[in-house]
Design a protein around this motif. Structure first.
Motif, PDB file in Angstrom:
ATOM      1  N   ALA A  26       0.837  -1.201   0.000  1.00 27.52           N
ATOM      2  CA  ALA A  26       0.000   0.000   0.000  1.00 27.52           C
ATOM      3  C   ALA A  26       0.877   1.259   0.000  1.00 27.52           C
ATOM      4  N   ASP A  27       2.123   1.122   0.446  1.00 31.80           N
ATOM      5  CA  ASP A  27       3.070   2.242   0.441  1.00 31.80           C
ATOM      6  C   ASP A  27       3.799   2.391  -0.886  1.00 31.80           C
ATOM      7  N   GLY A  28       3.671   1.403  -1.761  1.00 32.57           N
ATOM      8  CA  GLY A  28       4.323   1.474  -3.067  1.00 32.57           C
ATOM      9  C   GLY A  28       4.900   0.129  -3.482  1.00 32.57           C
ATOM     10  N   GLU A  29       5.346   0.076  -4.725  1.00 37.17           N
ATOM     11  CA  GLU A  29       5.911  -1.161  -5.276  1.00 37.17           C
ATOM     12  C   GLU A  29       7.117  -1.607  -4.471  1.00 37.17           C
ATOM     13  N   ALA A  30       7.377  -2.923  -4.503  1.00 39.52           N
ATOM     14  CA  ALA A  30       8.514  -3.468  -3.784  1.00 39.52           C
ATOM     15  C   ALA A  30       8.978  -4.756  -4.455  1.00 39.52           C
ATOM     16  N   THR A  31      10.254  -5.054  -4.284  1.00 40.21           N
ATOM     17  CA  THR A  31      10.811  -6.304  -4.792  1.00 40.21           C
ATOM     18  C   THR A  31      10.601  -7.395  -3.741  1.00 40.21           C
ATOM     19  N   VAL A  32      10.866  -8.628  -4.141  1.00 40.22           N
ATOM     20  CA  VAL A  32      10.743  -9.751  -3.212  1.00 40.22           C
ATOM     21  C   VAL A  32      11.669  -9.545  -2.019  1.00 40.22           C
ATOM     22  N   ASN A  33      12.902  -9.098  -2.275  1.00 45.37           N
ATOM     23  CA  ASN A  33      13.845  -8.867  -1.182  1.00 45.37           C
ATOM     24  C   ASN A  33      13.314  -7.818  -0.208  1.00 45.37           C
ATOM     25  N   GLN A  34      12.753  -6.739  -0.727  1.00 47.02           N
ATOM     26  CA  GLN A  34      12.204  -5.701   0.141  1.00 47.02           C
ATOM     27  C   GLN A  34      11.023  -6.225   0.945  1.00 47.02           C
ATOM     28  N   GLU A  40      10.906 -13.552   9.023  1.00 44.50           N
ATOM     29  CA  GLU A  40      11.943 -14.566   9.215  1.00 44.50           C
ATOM     30  C   GLU A  40      11.589 -15.804   8.408  1.00 44.50           C
ATOM     31  N   ILE A  41      11.342 -15.589   7.124  1.00 45.49           N
ATOM     32  CA  ILE A  41      11.040 -16.693   6.214  1.00 45.49           C
ATOM     33  C   ILE A  41      11.920 -16.541   4.984  1.00 45.49           C
ATOM     34  N   SER A  42      12.046 -17.613   4.232  1.00 43.34           N
ATOM     35  CA  SER A  42      12.924 -17.620   3.067  1.00 43.34           C
ATOM     36  C   SER A  42      12.321 -16.816   1.908  1.00 43.34           C
ATOM     37  N   LEU A  43      13.183 -16.449   0.979  1.00 44.64           N
ATOM     38  CA  LEU A  43      12.705 -15.763  -0.227  1.00 44.64           C
ATOM     39  C   LEU A  43      11.731 -16.638  -1.018  1.00 44.64           C
ATOM     40  N   ALA A  45       9.635 -18.716   0.189  1.00 49.48           N
ATOM     41  CA  ALA A  45       8.365 -18.671   0.916  1.00 49.48           C
ATOM     42  C   ALA A  45       7.632 -17.372   0.612  1.00 49.48           C
ATOM     43  N   VAL A  46       8.362 -16.263   0.567  1.00 49.19           N
ATOM     44  CA  VAL A  46       7.747 -14.974   0.210  1.00 49.19           C
ATOM     45  C   VAL A  46       7.207 -15.048  -1.210  1.00 49.19           C
ATOM     46  N   SER A  47       7.961 -15.654  -2.108  1.00 47.97           N
ATOM     47  CA  SER A  47       7.508 -15.803  -3.498  1.00 47.97           C
ATOM     48  C   SER A  47       6.219 -16.613  -3.574  1.00 47.97           C
ATOM     49  N   ARG A  48       6.099 -17.646  -2.753  1.00 52.82           N
ATOM     50  CA  ARG A  48       4.855 -18.440  -2.737  1.00 52.82           C
ATOM     51  C   ARG A  48       3.684 -17.586  -2.259  1.00 52.82           C
ATOM     52  N   HIS A  49       3.923 -16.762  -1.233  1.00 50.35           N
ATOM     53  CA  HIS A  49       2.869 -15.854  -0.762  1.00 50.35           C
ATOM     54  C   HIS A  49       2.466 -14.887  -1.882  1.00 50.35           C
ATOM     55  N   LEU A  50       3.439 -14.390  -2.611  1.00 54.01           N
ATOM     56  CA  LEU A  50       3.149 -13.460  -3.707  1.00 54.01           C
ATOM     57  C   LEU A  50       2.336 -14.145  -4.804  1.00 54.01           C
TER      58      LEU A  50
END
Length: 116
Positions: A26-34, A40-43, A45-50
């Motif tokens: 909601a604050d703006g675009e972001a990369t997976v790393n951001q 405290e989860i792996s990249l 795991a974040v990609s799966r959420h995305l």
């Protein structure tokens, strides 16, 4: 909105990590790393959420050079909110009736106390 899409949206919103990701976007675009920074989860795991958020239509993803950023898509949230609105009105009406009932009880108790 098809009820299947609504189910997909609510399923995506059911996870606190995905809700936090949406709040960040909601604050703006972001990369997976951001997006991964506060968790405290792996990249992966974040990609799966995305992917779940993207399948629900809540985010869109774009690629610029080697960077892949995600952006909030608020329209599905608006549609889900509209669906929930009728239930908010139901609860508001129910609480108004309860409030009126409690006021009647208090008034009756006050009158009974005066008569004693």
């Amino acid at each position: 909105m098809a009820s299947d899409q609504l189910s997909t949206i609510f399923a995506a919103l059911a996870d606190p990590t995905r809700r936090a990701i949406l709040a960040r976007l909601a604050d703006g675009e972001a990369t997976v790393n951001q997006l991964a920074e506060p968790f405290e989860i792996s990249l992966p795991a974040v990609s799966r959420h995305l992917k779940v958020l993207e399948a629900a239509g809540l985010i869109s993803r774009s690629r610029s050079a080697q960077w892949r950023s995600s952006r909030l898509e608020a329209e599905p949230l608006r549609e889900a909110t509209q669906w929930m609105e009728k239930y908010r009105r139901f609860w508001d009406t129910s609480f108004d009736r309860l409030d009126a009932h409690l006021k009647r009880i208090r008034t009756q108790e006050t009158e009974e106390d005066r008569n004693v």
